[in-house]
Enzyme design. Structure first.
Site, PDB file in Angstrom:
ATOM      1  N   GLU A   1       9.684   1.678  11.748  1.00  0.00           N
ATOM      2  CA  GLU A   1      10.665   0.639  12.066  1.00  0.00           C
ATOM      3  C   GLU A   1      11.367   0.096  10.834  1.00  0.00           C
ATOM      4  O   GLU A   1      12.515  -0.348  10.908  1.00  0.00           O
ATOM      5  CB  GLU A   1      10.009  -0.492  12.856  1.00  0.00           C
ATOM      6  CG  GLU A   1       9.625  -0.134  14.288  1.00  0.00           C
ATOM      7  CD  GLU A   1       8.250   0.522  14.410  1.00  0.00           C
ATOM      8  OE1 GLU A   1       7.654   0.856  13.358  1.00  0.00           O
ATOM      9  OE2 GLU A   1       7.777   0.696  15.545  1.00  0.00           O
TER      10      GLU A   1
ATOM     11  N   PHE B   1      -2.060  -7.730  24.246  1.00  0.00           N
ATOM     12  CA  PHE B   1      -1.942  -6.497  23.468  1.00  0.00           C
ATOM     13  C   PHE B   1      -0.528  -6.392  22.878  1.00  0.00           C
ATOM     14  O   PHE B   1       0.453  -6.541  23.590  1.00  0.00           O
ATOM     15  CB  PHE B   1      -2.237  -5.281  24.345  1.00  0.00           C
ATOM     16  CG  PHE B   1      -2.082  -3.984  23.593  1.00  0.00           C
ATOM     17  CD1 PHE B   1      -2.894  -3.692  22.508  1.00  0.00           C
ATOM     18  CD2 PHE B   1      -1.104  -3.063  23.959  1.00  0.00           C
ATOM     19  CE1 PHE B   1      -2.742  -2.506  21.808  1.00  0.00           C
ATOM     20  CE2 PHE B   1      -0.954  -1.877  23.263  1.00  0.00           C
ATOM     21  CZ  PHE B   1      -1.776  -1.603  22.183  1.00  0.00           C
ATOM     22  N   GLN B   2      -0.444  -6.166  21.607  1.00  0.00           N
ATOM     23  CA  GLN B   2       0.818  -6.062  20.865  1.00  0.00           C
ATOM     24  C   GLN B   2       1.675  -7.314  20.987  1.00  0.00           C
ATOM     25  O   GLN B   2       2.898  -7.239  20.972  1.00  0.00           O
ATOM     26  CB  GLN B   2       1.591  -4.800  21.273  1.00  0.00           C
ATOM     27  CG  GLN B   2       0.794  -3.547  20.903  1.00  0.00           C
ATOM     28  CD  GLN B   2       1.626  -2.279  20.886  1.00  0.00           C
ATOM     29  OE1 GLN B   2       2.543  -2.134  21.680  1.00  0.00           O
ATOM     30  NE2 GLN B   2       1.291  -1.373  19.992  1.00  0.00           N
TER      31      GLN B   2
ATOM     32  N   MET C   1      10.883   1.072 -13.940  1.00  0.00           N
ATOM     33  CA  MET C   1      11.304  -0.292 -14.261  1.00  0.00           C
ATOM     34  C   MET C   1      10.097  -1.165 -14.605  1.00  0.00           C
ATOM     35  O   MET C   1      10.165  -2.010 -15.499  1.00  0.00           O
ATOM     36  CB  MET C   1      12.079  -0.889 -13.094  1.00  0.00           C
ATOM     37  CG  MET C   1      12.786  -2.173 -13.438  1.00  0.00           C
ATOM     38  SD  MET C   1      13.896  -1.995 -14.842  1.00  0.00           S
ATOM     39  CE  MET C   1      15.469  -1.752 -14.020  1.00  0.00           C
TER      40      MET C   1
ATOM     41  N   LYS D   1       9.078  -8.293  28.432  1.00  0.00           N
ATOM     42  CA  LYS D   1       9.225  -7.119  29.295  1.00  0.00           C
ATOM     43  C   LYS D   1       9.620  -7.511  30.723  1.00  0.00           C
ATOM     44  O   LYS D   1      10.411  -6.810  31.358  1.00  0.00           O
ATOM     45  CB  LYS D   1       7.909  -6.336  29.301  1.00  0.00           C
ATOM     46  CG  LYS D   1       8.062  -4.923  29.842  1.00  0.00           C
ATOM     47  CD  LYS D   1       6.800  -4.104  29.605  1.00  0.00           C
ATOM     48  CE  LYS D   1       6.972  -2.688  30.126  1.00  0.00           C
ATOM     49  NZ  LYS D   1       5.752  -1.881  29.935  1.00  0.00           N
TER      50      LYS D   1
HETATM   51  C1  LIG Z   1       8.569  -2.647  -2.082  1.00  0.00           C
HETATM   52  C2  LIG Z   1       8.543  -2.898  -3.543  1.00  0.00           C
HETATM   53  N1  LIG Z   1       7.373  -2.922  -4.215  1.00  0.00           N
HETATM   54  C3  LIG Z   1       7.365  -3.137  -5.546  1.00  0.00           C
HETATM   55  C4  LIG Z   1       8.523  -3.344  -6.239  1.00  0.00           C
HETATM   56  C5  LIG Z   1       8.483  -3.598  -7.743  1.00  0.00           C
HETATM   57  N2  LIG Z   1       9.185  -2.502  -8.463  1.00  0.00           N
HETATM   58  C6  LIG Z   1      10.456  -2.615  -8.890  1.00  0.00           C
HETATM   59  S1  LIG Z   1      11.036  -1.211  -9.596  1.00  0.00           S
HETATM   60  C7  LIG Z   1       9.548  -0.432  -9.392  1.00  0.00           C
HETATM   61  C8  LIG Z   1       9.349   0.982  -9.854  1.00  0.00           C
HETATM   62  C9  LIG Z   1      10.213   1.943  -9.136  1.00  0.00           C
HETATM   63  O1  LIG Z   1       9.868   3.240  -9.505  1.00  0.00           O
HETATM   64  P1  LIG Z   1      10.807   4.446  -9.164  1.00  0.00           P
HETATM   65  O2  LIG Z   1      11.220   4.386  -7.755  1.00  0.00           O
HETATM   66  O3  LIG Z   1      10.171   5.705  -9.593  1.00  0.00           O
HETATM   67  O4  LIG Z   1      12.125   4.128 -10.004  1.00  0.00           O
HETATM   68  P2  LIG Z   1      12.336   4.161 -11.606  1.00  0.00           P
HETATM   69  O5  LIG Z   1      12.291   2.747 -12.056  1.00  0.00           O
HETATM   70  O6  LIG Z   1      11.270   4.996 -12.191  1.00  0.00           O
HETATM   71  O7  LIG Z   1      13.704   4.735 -11.755  1.00  0.00           O
HETATM   72  C10 LIG Z   1       8.634  -1.283  -8.764  1.00  0.00           C
HETATM   73  C11 LIG Z   1       7.242  -0.932  -8.464  1.00  0.00           C
HETATM   74  C12 LIG Z   1       9.717  -3.331  -5.492  1.00  0.00           C
HETATM   75  N3  LIG Z   1      10.911  -3.547  -6.054  1.00  0.00           N
HETATM   76  N4  LIG Z   1       9.708  -3.083  -4.162  1.00  0.00           N
END
Ligand SMILES: Cc1ncc(C[n+]2csc(CCOP(=O)(O)OP(=O)(O)O)c2C)c(N)n1
Ligand SMILES: [Mg+2]
Lengths: 583, 186
Positions: free
Chosen positions: A52, A114-115, A481, A164
Site C-alpha cells: 500500500e 479483525f483488521q 548520505m 463495509k
Molecule cells: C525511510 C527512510 N529511512 C531512513 C532515512 C534516512 N536516510 C536518508 S538518506 C539515507 C541513505 C540512502 O542510501 P541510498 O539510497 O543508497 O542513497 P545514497 O545516499 O547512497 O545515494 C538514509 C538512510 C530516510 N530518508 N528515509
C-alpha cells in the site's frame, strides 16, 4: 437528479464523475464490495500494487506529473496503516491525493474487530482532512467534497474511511456539482501588497526570485507567467528542490537550485540580495540554514496560498496570500502599467557579482580513472536523455541531490522527488505512477541502492502493467548520505551505513522478467545507458559508482548561506556541537 | 452570523494584520474559533496544539448554533506574538474551521468562567466559608451538615482568588469550566 445505488457503486460513480482514469490500490476484506464494482466497469483502470505504501507514492507520481489528484484504494487496518508514510509524504510536499480506505462495519467499530484500526484517528495529523462516512446517503457528497478539499488552496492528501456496511447499503447518489462548501481559499492577492512589491522591484539593486513547489502546484500557467516575469525584469531566479522546472534550467537567468546542497551562486545571491521575492516556497530549514543569519540585508516578499506559511520561520516585509498564478498575473499587470521599471544599472552590477560566483563552477568534478563518479553518471544520463520526453523520479540520499544538481529541467511536472519528508522508497513507485499517466514518455527513477530496496516489490507491478520504467541505481554500496554525515560529524565512525548483502541486481531483474544492466566502467557507460533507453520494458540499471564520494556544495548544519563547503575541502571538524544537533 | 455576535472574518487573512515587530514576550490570548460541529473536530484542534507544541491554558466548547451545526471553541493560549499569529493561521487551515477570532486584539472582551467548589468543614470554618461566598456572590447549590457546594462565575482571576480563600476552610473538590468569552459592544 439523484439516483439510488449501493455505496460501493457510488464510489466508482463518484470517481468517474470526478474524471478519475486511474486508481492505485490493493484489495482486502473491508473493500470487497468496492472491488466488485471495479470488476464490473471499464472506465477506470486499477493498478494492483505490491504494497500500500507503493500505491500512495504511485498516486503521488501520477499527481505530480499530471497536476490531477492521485487516487488510492486500500483495505482497513494494515492496508490503511501501510498508507501512512505516503500520506505524510504528500502532506509535506502538498500533493493532492484522495485515499479511500475500507473500514469494519459501523456496528463493529470500537470492538477491536479483525483488521480494525482507528484510521481517521491515525491519519488525522497526516492528511489535510479526513472523513469517516457512516451513512450511505452522505457518501457521494463526501467523496465530491474530498476532491474539492484535496485540490483547492494548498493541495494535500485527504482520506475517506468507508465502513463495509455503508458500501453494501443503498442510498441516494448526489452528482458532482459546484462546491457549496465553506472551504474556498481565496486565490487573488491583496492589490496593495502586490503594488508594494512592484515598487520594491522597481528600485531593487540586488533582487532575486526564490521560487518553490507552489509555482508547480499552481499549474502550468503560473510557470509561464513566472518565465515572462523573469525575462521582462532580468532578475536572477533560483528554486528549491520542489520547484525545479518552474523556470527552465537552460534560461540565462537561472542560478540553479538553492539550499543545503544548492549551488554556490544561488545561495550567495540569497545571502547578499536586497530584495528577495519568495514565490510559492516556504523557507524550509534545508533552504534557510541557520535562520538568524539568513539573508540579513534583504527586504523580503512572500507569495503563498497558505497564510500559515507566512512568518512561520522567516519574518517577511511584504506578505501576499494568494495563488501564485493569480498573483503573478496581477503583479505583471501592475508592473507593466507603471512603466516596466527596474533599476537596470544596479541589476547589471548584481549580475557581475553573480557571474563571479558562477565562475567558481561549484559543480565541477573530474572523471578520471576506472571508477564511475556518480556526478559523471548523471551528466551522461542528462546528455543522452535530453532530447526525450522525459520524467525523472528519485529516491532519497546523495543520488537525489546529485540528480537535482546535474539533471536539467526545462518544464514543470517533470521532476518527482520526496522533498519535505525525504522518504526512501518513494521513487520507484512514483515512477510507476508517472508511467501510468504518460505511457509513451521516458520515465527514469534515479535511485540509491538502499532506497530502491525499500519498495523493490513494485517490480511486480511494473512487469504486470508493462511499464518500461528505468531504474537507474547509483550503487555506492553505502547509505551514502548517512555515511557523508558520519564523515562530517561523527569522526568517520560509519555506524550501520554500509549496504551489505546487496542482491545481484541483474539477476533480480531477471527473476522478475525485466532487463538488468550492470555497468562499472566509465568507458562502457554511454553504451549501457543507450541499451537501457532502447529496451522496451522495465530496466534495473546497476551503476557501480565511487563509494565515498561526498555531495557538495553543502551548507553544513548551523552555518549560513555564505559559509558553504565546496568540493575538495577538508571534511573534519567543520560542524560544531551546536550544528550537530540539527538534522 | 449576527446571532452569534461575531464579526465576520475580522482575523482571517491573518498575514495582513501582523504587528510589525515580533518580540520574545509571552502573551496570553483568548481565541474564539467557530467550527462545523462534525465528529473529530475537537481532536483536530487539540491535535494541532499538541502536535506543534503550542500551549492550551483553557479550552471550552459547545454547539452554539444548532441549525447551522456550528460550535464555538474558546481557547486561552500563550506564546510569543509570532507563535500566536502562527496558531491563528494554523487554526484557520483546519478545513471545518469557519472563523478564527483573537478576542484579545480585536477589542475589549468579557471573559467568564463557572466553577464549583466543595468545602468540607464545621463550626467557625463553615460560617466563614459561607460569609466569603456571600462576598464573592457564590451560590450554595448543595449542602449537607458537613459540606457545601458553591457555584461561582467570574473572570478566571476571581475564581482563583476564591479558591485560595476556600483552601484553608476545607476545600476538597474543584470543577472549573474554562473560559467563555465574547467581545464587548457590537
Ligand atoms: C525511510 C527512510 N529511512 C531512513 C532515512 C534516512 N536516510 C536518508 S538518506 C539515507 C541513505 C540512502 O542510501 P541510498 O539510497 O543508497 O542513497 P545514497 O545516499 O547512497 O545515494 C538514509 C538512510 C530516510 N530518508 N528515509
Ligand atoms: Mg547508496
Amino acid at each position: 437528479m439523484t439516483r439510488k445505488m449501493t455505496g460501493a457503486k457510488m464510489i466508482v460513480q463518484a470517481l468517474i464523475d470526478q474524471g478519475v482514469d486511474t486508481v492505485f490500490g490493493y484489495p482486502g476484506g473491508a473493500v470487497l464490495p468496492i472491488y466488485d464494482e471495479v470488476f464490473q466497469q471499464n472506465s477506470i483502470k486499477h493498478v494492483l500494487v505490491r504494497h500500500e505504501q507503493g500505491a500512495v507514492h504511485a498516486a503521488e507520481g501520477y499527481a505530480r506529473s499530471t497536476g490531477k489528484p492521485g487516487v488510492v484504494l486500500v483495505t482497513s487496518g494494515p492496508g490503511a496503516t501501510n498508507a501512512v508514510t505516503g500520506l505524510t509524504d504528500a502532506l509535506l510536499d502538498s500533493i493532492p491525493l484522495v485515499v479511500l480506505t475500507g473500514q469494519v462495519p459501523t456496528f463493529m467499530i470500537g470492538s477491536d474487530a479483525f483488521q480494525e484500526a482507528d484510521t481517521v484517528g491515525i491519519t488525522r495529523p497526516c492528511t489535510k482532512h479526513n472523513w469517516l462516512v457512516k451513512e450511505t446517503d452522505k457518501l457521494a457528497g463526501v467523496l465530491h467534497e474530498a476532491f474539492h478539499v484535496a485540490t483547492s488552496g494548498r493541495p494535500g492528501p485527504v482520506l475517506v474511511d468507508i465502513p463495509k456496511d455503508v458500501q453494501f447499503a443503498s442510498g441516494q447518489y448526489e452528482p458532482k456539482k459546484p462546491s457549496i462548501s465553506h472551504y474556498q481559499p481565496p486565490l487573488k492577492g491583496d492589490m496593495e501588497a502586490i503594488t508594494e512589491l512592484v515598487a520594491a522591484m522597481e528600485t531593487a539593486k540586488r533582487p532575486v526570485f526564490y521560487t518553490g513547489g507552489g509555482v508547480i502546484n499552481s499549474g502550468p500557467a503560473a510557470s509561464q507567467l513566472l518565465r515572462e516575469l523573469v525575462e521582462a525584469t532580468g532578475f536572477p531566479i533560483t528554486s528549491t528542490l520542489m520547484g525545479l522546472g518552474c523556470y527552465p534550467a537552460s534560461g540565462d537567468k537561472w542560478l540553479g537550485m538553492l539550499g543545503m546542497h544548492g549551488l554556490y551562486e544561488a545561495n550567495m545571491a540569497m545571502h547578499d540580495c536586497d530584495l528577495m521575492i519568495n514565490i510559492g516556497a516556504r523557507f524550509d530549514d534545508r533552504i534557510t540554514g541557520v535562520v538568524d543569519m539568513f539573508s540579513p540585508k534583504s527586504k523580503k516578499a512572500h507569495i503563498d496560498i497558505d497564510p500559515s506559511s507566512i512568518n512561520k520561520i522567516i519574518r517577511v516585509d511584504i506578505p501576499i496570500v494568494g495563488d501564485v498564478g493569480h498573483v503573478l498575473e496581477d503583479l505583471l499587470r501592475v508592473w507593466k502599467s507603471r512603466g516596466r521599471k527596474t533599476n537596470a544599472e544596479g541589476v547589471a552590477k548584481w549580475w557581475k557579482k553573480i557571474d563571479e560566483w558562477r565562475s567558481i563552477d561549484c559543480l565541477k568534478f573530474e572523471q578520471k580513472g576506472k571508477i564511475i563518479k556518480p556526478q559523471h553518471a548523471l551528466a551522461r544520463l542528462e546528455a543522452l536523455t535530453k532530447k526525450y520526453d522525459r520524467y525523472i523520479c528519485t529516491e532519497v540520499g546523495q543520488h537525489q541531490m546529485w540528480a537535482a544538481q546535474y539533471l536539467n529541467f526545462e518544464d514543470p511536472n517533470r521532476w518527482m522527488t520526496s522533498g519535505g519528508l525525504g522518504t526512501m522508497g518513494y521513487g520507484f513507485p512514483a515512477s510507476i505512477g508517472v508511467q501510468m499517466a504518460h505511457p509513451d514518455a521516458l520515465v527514469i527513477n534515479v535511485a540509491g541502492e538502499a532506497s530502491w530496496l525499500m519498495n523493490m516489490q513494485e517490480m511486480g507491478t511494473a512487469m504486470q502493467y508493462g511499464l518500461p520504467v528505468k531504474q537507474f541505481i547509483l550503487n555506492n554500496e553505502r547509505l551514502g548520505m548517512v555515511r557523508q554525515w558520519q564523515e562530517l560529524l561523527h569522526g568517520e565512525r560509519y555506524s550501520q551505513s554500509w549496504s551489505e548483502s546487496l542482491p545481484d541486481f541483474v539477476k533480480l531483474a531477471d527473476a522478475f522478467g525485466a532487463k538488468g544492466i550492470l555497468c562499472s566502467d566509465p568507458d562502457d557507460l554511454d553504451d549501457a545507458i543507450m541499451e537501457m533507453l532502447t529496451y522496451d520494458g522495465p530496466v534495473i540499471f546497476d551503476c557501480l559508482v565511487e563509494k565515498h564520494e561526498n555531495c557538495f556544495p553543502m551548507i553544513p548544519s548551523g552555518k549560513a548561506h555564505n559559509d558553504m563547503m565546496l568540493a575538495g575541502v577538508d571534511t573534519q571538524g567543520v560542524i560544531d556541537a551546536k550544528g550537530s544537533v540539527l538534522v | 452570523m449576527s446571532a452569534l455576535k461575531i464579526k465576520k472574518g475580522s482575523t482571517s487573512h491573518s498575514a495582513y494584520n501582523l504587528r510589525p515587530n515580533f518580540s520574545d514576550v509571552i502573551e496570553r490570548h483568548t481565541l474564539a474559533v467557530l467550527v462545523e460541529n462534525e465528529p473529530g473536530v475537537l481532536a483536530r484542534v487539540i491535535g494541532l496544539f499538541s502536535g506543534r507544541g503550542y500551549n492550551i491554558d483553557s479550552l471550552t466548547v459547545a454547539e452554539v448554533d444548532h441549525t447551522g451545526h456550528l460550535s464555538r471553541i474558546t481557547i486561552v493560549t500563550s506564546g510569543t506574538p509570532q507563535v500566536i499569529e502562527q496558531i491563528k493561521a494554523q487554526l484557520g487551515r483546519i478545513v471545518p474551521v469557519h472563523e478564527v477570532h483573537d478576542l484579545t486584539v480585536e477589542g475589549p472582551c468579557v471573559e467568564r468562567e463557572l466553577a464549583m467548589f466543595k468545602v468540607n468543614g464545621t463550626g467557625d470554618k463553615r460560617v466563614e466559608a459561607l460569609r466569603l461566598a456571600d462576598i464573592f456572590r457564590a451560590n450554595v447549590v448543595d449542602s449537607t451538615l458537613q459540606t457545601f457546594v458553591f457555584e461561582i462565575t467570574g473572570a478566571p482571576e476571581k475564581i482563583d482568588a476564591f479558591a485560595e480563600l476556600m483552601r484553608p476552610l476545607g476545600l476538597t473538590d474543584v470543577a472549573r469550566t474554562g473560559v467563555a468569552a465574547l467581545s464587548r459592544g457590537d
